[in-house]
Enzyme design. Structure first.
Site, PDB file in Angstrom:
ATOM      1  N   THR A 113       0.824  -1.214   0.000  1.00 20.00           N
ATOM      2  CA  THR A 113       0.000   0.000   0.000  1.00 20.00           C
ATOM      3  C   THR A 113       0.858   1.264   0.000  1.00 20.00           C
ATOM      4  O   THR A 113       1.982   1.267   0.526  1.00 20.00           O
ATOM      5  CB  THR A 113      -0.906   0.001   1.258  1.00 20.00           C
ATOM      6  OG1 THR A 113      -1.488   1.293   1.436  1.00 20.00           O
ATOM      7  CG2 THR A 113      -0.134  -0.339   2.524  1.00 20.00           C
ATOM      8  N   ASP A 114       0.299   2.352  -0.532  1.00 22.95           N
ATOM      9  CA  ASP A 114       1.013   3.633  -0.481  1.00 22.95           C
ATOM     10  C   ASP A 114       1.162   4.147   0.952  1.00 22.95           C
ATOM     11  O   ASP A 114       1.971   5.041   1.225  1.00 22.95           O
ATOM     12  CB  ASP A 114       0.332   4.687  -1.374  1.00 22.95           C
ATOM     13  CG  ASP A 114      -1.068   5.085  -0.934  1.00 22.95           C
ATOM     14  OD1 ASP A 114      -1.613   4.482   0.013  1.00 22.95           O
ATOM     15  OD2 ASP A 114      -1.638   6.015  -1.560  1.00 22.95           O
ATOM     16  N   GLU A 115       0.379   3.568   1.890  1.00 21.87           N
ATOM     17  CA  GLU A 115       0.462   4.048   3.278  1.00 21.87           C
ATOM     18  C   GLU A 115       1.803   3.732   3.921  1.00 21.87           C
ATOM     19  O   GLU A 115       2.138   4.294   4.966  1.00 21.87           O
ATOM     20  CB  GLU A 115      -0.676   3.460   4.118  1.00 21.87           C
ATOM     21  CG  GLU A 115      -2.022   3.893   3.613  1.00 21.87           C
ATOM     22  CD  GLU A 115      -3.133   3.800   4.645  1.00 21.87           C
ATOM     23  OE1 GLU A 115      -2.848   3.627   5.837  1.00 21.87           O
ATOM     24  OE2 GLU A 115      -4.294   3.924   4.236  1.00 21.87           O
ATOM     25  N   TYR A 138      -1.902  -0.535  11.101  1.00 22.86           N
ATOM     26  CA  TYR A 138      -2.122  -1.202   9.807  1.00 22.86           C
ATOM     27  C   TYR A 138      -0.935  -1.000   8.878  1.00 22.86           C
ATOM     28  O   TYR A 138      -0.360  -1.957   8.360  1.00 22.86           O
ATOM     29  CB  TYR A 138      -3.405  -0.665   9.141  1.00 22.86           C
ATOM     30  CG  TYR A 138      -3.458  -0.934   7.647  1.00 22.86           C
ATOM     31  CD1 TYR A 138      -3.679  -2.226   7.162  1.00 22.86           C
ATOM     32  CD2 TYR A 138      -3.258   0.094   6.711  1.00 22.86           C
ATOM     33  CE1 TYR A 138      -3.703  -2.483   5.788  1.00 22.86           C
ATOM     34  CE2 TYR A 138      -3.281  -0.155   5.343  1.00 22.86           C
ATOM     35  CZ  TYR A 138      -3.508  -1.450   4.892  1.00 22.86           C
ATOM     36  OH  TYR A 138      -3.522  -1.693   3.535  1.00 22.86           O
ATOM     37  N   LYS A 142       1.808  -3.646   7.355  1.00 24.91           N
ATOM     38  CA  LYS A 142       2.016  -3.855   5.905  1.00 24.91           C
ATOM     39  C   LYS A 142       3.491  -3.650   5.557  1.00 24.91           C
ATOM     40  O   LYS A 142       4.065  -4.404   4.767  1.00 24.91           O
ATOM     41  CB  LYS A 142       1.151  -2.885   5.087  1.00 24.91           C
ATOM     42  CG  LYS A 142      -0.332  -3.143   5.101  1.00 24.91           C
ATOM     43  CD  LYS A 142      -0.766  -4.430   4.424  1.00 24.91           C
ATOM     44  CE  LYS A 142      -0.540  -4.466   2.943  1.00 24.91           C
ATOM     45  NZ  LYS A 142      -1.090  -5.749   2.356  1.00 24.91           N
ATOM     46  N   ARG A 202      -6.434  12.005  -0.567  1.00 27.16           N
ATOM     47  CA  ARG A 202      -6.121  10.647  -1.010  1.00 27.16           C
ATOM     48  C   ARG A 202      -6.090  10.628  -2.541  1.00 27.16           C
ATOM     49  O   ARG A 202      -6.742  11.421  -3.203  1.00 27.16           O
ATOM     50  CB  ARG A 202      -7.178   9.650  -0.500  1.00 27.16           C
ATOM     51  CG  ARG A 202      -7.239   9.525   1.041  1.00 27.16           C
ATOM     52  CD  ARG A 202      -5.982   8.871   1.577  1.00 27.16           C
ATOM     53  NE  ARG A 202      -6.007   8.646   3.020  1.00 27.16           N
ATOM     54  CZ  ARG A 202      -5.523   9.487   3.933  1.00 27.16           C
ATOM     55  NH1 ARG A 202      -5.026  10.660   3.557  1.00 27.16           N
ATOM     56  NH2 ARG A 202      -5.534   9.165   5.217  1.00 27.16           N
TER      57      ARG A 202
END
Ligand code: NAD
Ligand code: DAU
Length: 332
Positions: A113-115, A138, A142, A202
């Site tokens: 994920t980009d997070e 989270y 990841k 986002r």
């Protein structure tokens, strides 16, 4: 092709995409609260199991050439309420898959994920070579899972790549996430709980475009490399703007939009530099206006999919997450 986490939102679209490409597809899924057998075509080979259990992985992967791993606990807010399952699935689960690669020699695409890049409030767009700086339980889980990938490639020579996708939306997304929550609440005349000032940004990517990017990495990505998958600057929108667009598309009353207490540690902005994947020939095809309209239409036409979800375990979660927040909310 083995698709782990294939009964969830993006994984189920990916399964259908592979089938359209003529691949034989096998799904391994634990069917957690967000996994749904009804997302999948009836004819797909399905194994109910856990990526963190070596025997489940060996059983499902027998005879497969590659595994694309979507399996994860995926909701930031739930990771703030209780993070234990995130560590187990994201880290231990990825490690079990990588251990399987060592003996089987099959290929892995780890869907990340980009997070993992953290908050880009100061501006700019993240490149694949940037340091990982996750903010939530989270995204930290990841990041921990994906860090195993280059380590196993370097140490054991396994064949594995990573994708880092941006915020994805479309049909079949579990209605805890921002867009499907706001769409289904608006269709039901319920409040839309906007966190904080609603000015967080986002990068919104339509699910089919995300799947196309992952498929390209599966077929042409290099071992040990990561690839950003995002829609780009023109699809970076503030949450409040997205919420207002949802009100217009559903015809719901603007008074439903409520400003509620913010998410702890909330990242203000994500943004991806996608030139590496674009150089392989990928580009997104669905703009946000068209994708959001199609998504709203799907939820309007498919109440039979989401109404049972919102009346089950979801109610208890919703009360824990939003009960107090909505009782002290303000008009947005
Ligand atoms: P989702 O919650 O809809 O699906 C997750 C699936 O994984 C479910 O079917 C669930 O049952 C399954 N699962 C969970 N734990 C498992 C385990 N231990 N073993 C086997 N199956 C398990 O999530 P999604 O939005 O489709 O996300 C899929 C992947 O894409 C995740 O890895 C997520 O981190 C990543 N991602 C999502 C987005 C997004 O905006 N939704 C963006 C970028 C990356
Ligand atoms: O960026 C990719 C990530 O996008 C994925 O890795 C995650 O799996 C996925 O859940 C998503 O994470 P976000 O936290 O960005 O998505 P979410 O839909 O939870 O929230 C999107 C934005 O909307 C975020 O700024 C928080 C805000 N929000 C969300 C909810 C659920 C609200 O204002 N109110 C809400 O009720």
């Amino acid at each position: 092709m083995l698709v782990s986490g294939g009964a969830g939102f993006i994984g189920s679209h990916f399964v259908k995409r592979l089938q359209r490409s003529g691949d034989d597809v096998v799904v391994l899924d634990k069917l957690t609260y967000s996994g749904n057998r009804a997302n999948l075509p009836a004819d797909v080979e399905f194994h109910h199991g856990d990526i963190a259990e070596p025997a489940d992985v060996a059983r499902a992967a027998a005879g497969c050439d590659a595994v694309v791993n979507f399996a994860a606990e995926t909701h930031v807010d739930r990771s703030i309420l209780a993070a234990e399952d995130f560590g187990r699935t994201e880290f231990r689960g990825t490690q079990v898959l990588l251990e399987h690669l060592r003996t089987s020699g099959i290929r892995l695409v780890q869907v990340s994920t980009d997070e993992v890049y953290g908050d880009l409030e100061a501006g700019g767009s993240a490149k694949e070579t940037d340091a990982l700086n996750p903010s939530s339980p989270y995204s930290a889980a990841k990041a921990a899972g994906e860090l195993l990938v280059p380590a196993y490639v370097r140490t054991f020579g396994v064949n594995a790549s990573i994708t880092r996708g941006s915020n994805t939306y479309g049909p079949n997304q579990y209605p805890e996430k921002f867009i499907p929550l706001f769409v289904t609440n608006a269709l039901d005349g319920q409040s839309l709980p906007l966190y904080g000032d609603g000015r967080q940004v986002r990068d919104w990517l339509y699910v089919e475009d995300h799947c196309a990017g992952i498929e390209l990495v599966l077929r042409e990505g290099a071992a040990g490399e990561a690839y950003n998958v995002g829609a780009g600057h023109e699809e970076e929108h503030e949450n409040i703007e997205v919420a207002q667009r949802i009100l217009e598309l559903t015809g719901a009353d603007a008074s439903l939009l409520r400003r509620v207490a913010d998410r702890p540690g909330h990242d203000r902005r994500y943004s991806l530099d996608t030139s590496k994947l674009r150089a392989l020939g990928w580009s997104p095809e669905t703009g946000f206006d068209d994708g959001l309209r199609a998504t709203v239409d799907w939820y309007r036409d498919n109440r039979a999919w989401w109404e049972p979800i919102k009346s089950g375990e979801f109610r208890e979660y919703y009360e824990r997450q939003y009960g107090e927040r909505l009782s002290t909310s303000l008009p947005a």
